[in-house]
Design a protein around this motif. Structure first.
Motif, PDB file in Angstrom:
ATOM      1  N   PRO A  15     -55.580  -3.343 -53.215  1.00 29.34           N
ATOM      2  CA  PRO A  15     -55.663  -4.441 -54.176  1.00 29.34           C
ATOM      3  C   PRO A  15     -56.937  -4.415 -54.984  1.00 29.34           C
ATOM      4  N   LEU A  16     -57.658  -3.315 -54.963  1.00 39.09           N
ATOM      5  CA  LEU A  16     -58.953  -3.214 -55.619  1.00 39.09           C
ATOM      6  C   LEU A  16     -58.888  -3.527 -57.097  1.00 39.09           C
ATOM      7  N   ALA A  17     -59.808  -4.407 -57.549  1.00 43.14           N
ATOM      8  CA  ALA A  17     -59.864  -4.763 -58.968  1.00 43.14           C
ATOM      9  C   ALA A  17     -60.672  -3.729 -59.709  1.00 43.14           C
ATOM     10  N   ASP A  18     -60.134  -2.507 -59.801  1.00 44.22           N
ATOM     11  CA  ASP A  18     -60.972  -1.496 -60.406  1.00 44.22           C
ATOM     12  C   ASP A  18     -60.289  -0.291 -61.017  1.00 44.22           C
ATOM     13  N   GLY A  19     -59.063  -0.030 -60.889  1.00 48.13           N
ATOM     14  CA  GLY A  19     -58.370   0.995 -61.663  1.00 48.13           C
ATOM     15  C   GLY A  19     -59.100   2.304 -61.814  1.00 48.13           C
ATOM     16  N   VAL A  40     -65.536  -6.364 -52.437  1.00 47.74           N
ATOM     17  CA  VAL A  40     -66.685  -5.921 -51.653  1.00 47.74           C
ATOM     18  C   VAL A  40     -66.595  -4.474 -51.173  1.00 47.74           C
ATOM     19  N   HIS A  41     -65.439  -3.844 -51.313  1.00 47.65           N
ATOM     20  CA  HIS A  41     -65.306  -2.483 -50.809  1.00 47.65           C
ATOM     21  C   HIS A  41     -65.942  -1.474 -51.770  1.00 47.65           C
ATOM     22  N   LEU A  73     -73.515   0.318 -56.617  1.00 50.39           N
ATOM     23  CA  LEU A  73     -73.499  -0.960 -55.904  1.00 50.39           C
ATOM     24  C   LEU A  73     -72.105  -1.288 -55.388  1.00 50.39           C
ATOM     25  N   THR A  74     -72.058  -2.089 -54.344  1.00 53.00           N
ATOM     26  CA  THR A  74     -70.829  -2.757 -53.935  1.00 53.00           C
ATOM     27  C   THR A  74     -70.938  -4.225 -54.300  1.00 53.00           C
ATOM     28  N   GLY A  75     -69.869  -4.965 -54.105  1.00 54.20           N
ATOM     29  CA  GLY A  75     -69.942  -6.397 -54.347  1.00 54.20           C
ATOM     30  C   GLY A  75     -71.013  -7.058 -53.492  1.00 54.20           C
ATOM     31  N   GLU A 112     -64.976 -13.144 -47.348  1.00 50.36           N
ATOM     32  CA  GLU A 112     -63.682 -12.707 -46.843  1.00 50.36           C
ATOM     33  C   GLU A 112     -63.722 -11.192 -46.683  1.00 50.36           C
ATOM     34  N   PRO A 113     -62.764 -10.606 -45.983  1.00 52.78           N
ATOM     35  CA  PRO A 113     -62.787  -9.150 -45.820  1.00 52.78           C
ATOM     36  C   PRO A 113     -62.779  -8.376 -47.130  1.00 52.78           C
ATOM     37  N   ASP A 114     -62.219  -8.966 -48.189  1.00 57.18           N
ATOM     38  CA  ASP A 114     -62.068  -8.232 -49.447  1.00 57.18           C
ATOM     39  C   ASP A 114     -62.910  -8.763 -50.594  1.00 57.18           C
ATOM     40  N   LEU A 115     -63.393  -9.991 -50.497  1.00 57.32           N
ATOM     41  CA  LEU A 115     -64.147 -10.549 -51.618  1.00 57.32           C
ATOM     42  C   LEU A 115     -65.311 -11.387 -51.132  1.00 57.32           C
ATOM     43  N   ARG A 116     -66.230 -11.592 -52.051  1.00 60.15           N
ATOM     44  CA  ARG A 116     -67.390 -12.448 -51.803  1.00 60.15           C
ATOM     45  C   ARG A 116     -67.607 -13.317 -53.021  1.00 60.15           C
ATOM     46  N   LEU A 117     -67.870 -14.584 -52.786  1.00 61.56           N
ATOM     47  CA  LEU A 117     -68.130 -15.533 -53.859  1.00 61.56           C
ATOM     48  C   LEU A 117     -69.377 -16.325 -53.506  1.00 61.56           C
TER      49      LEU A 117
END
Length: 232
Positions: A21-25, A180-181, A188-190, A211-216
């Motif tokens: 689901p990475l927001a990065d293409g 964050v992955h 850099l990572t998130g 969360e395992p996949d994101l940071r806010l």
């Protein structure tokens, strides 16, 4: 773009859709000569798709937008800025919460898509800007940094943080939200981007979502939502 480069980008997007689901293409495309500090890196992505990160279709992205809105302490903001707006999906969600919203992107196709997406929002202005060198003039009581800080180098992030601080109004809010992955071609990572930004802003961190996949994270000296409603 050459046929070979387009084919590589298509393969990258297909692999990402199947596996992550990475927001990065196209940031996964280690075979491309372009790097994230160049508009060509993102031009290649938008040449393949008008929605490279699948902001419109993925539940992950819709949920993340809802979390972003929920973590803003105030109901409404007088003047907001969202850099790296891509095709304007988050911008459209932010618009009803802002009297004025400025959004920008450094890629021509992204700017065109954002303008079309936001054409019904008279309070939104879309401009082309490659950051941090073309950071806009003016001051803002909300700055939203979403899914692009990991593309920066530490030195560029430092420069961008200075821009944020110079344009942030007293009691203004900075919100950052990132995947964050690790991403190929990104230093850099998130998580490392957020850690560095936290040090550079030196503002109270009033909201932390991990969360395992994101940071806010949200930084501000403004009153809390409860205080704004007279509850604390």
């Amino acid at each position: 773009m050459s046929a070979a480069t387009a084919a590589e980008s298509l393969q990258v997007l297909a692999a990402r859709s199947a596996a992550s689901p990475l927001a990065d293409g196209a940031a996964q495309d280690s075979t491309s000569a372009a790097t994230p500090d160049s508009p060509a890196y993102f031009d290649a992505m938008f040449a393949v798709s008008d929605d490279p990160w699948q902001f419109k279709s993925r539940w992950y992205e819709r949920r993340k937008r809802a979390l972003t809105l929920a973590c803003l302490p105030a109901q409404r903001y007088a003047s907001a800025y969202e850099p790296a707006c891509a095709n304007g999906e988050l911008s459209a969600a932010l618009a009803p919460r802002c009297d004025r919203l400025l959004v920008s992107d450094g890629v021509d196709r992204a700017v065109d898509l954002a303008r079309a997406r936001l054409s019904t929002h008279s309070n939104v202005k879309v401009v082309k800007a490659w950051l941090p060198d073309q950071w806009p003039e003016g001051s803002f009581d909300l700055i939203v940094l979403s899914e692009f800080l990991f593309y920066l180098t530490p030195a560029t992030l430092h420069k961008l943080a200075r821009c944020v601080l110079s344009s942030l109004r007293p009691q203004g809010v900075v919100l950052a939200c990132h995947w964050v992955h690790p991403i190929k071609a990104c230093v850099l990572t998130g998580n490392t981007a957020h850690d560095q930004l936290d040090d550079l802003l030196a503002l109270p961190n009033v909201c932390q979502l991990r969360e395992p996949d994101l940071r806010l994270d949200v930084w501000t000296q403004a009153p809390t939502a409860a205080a704004l409603d007279g509850l604390s």
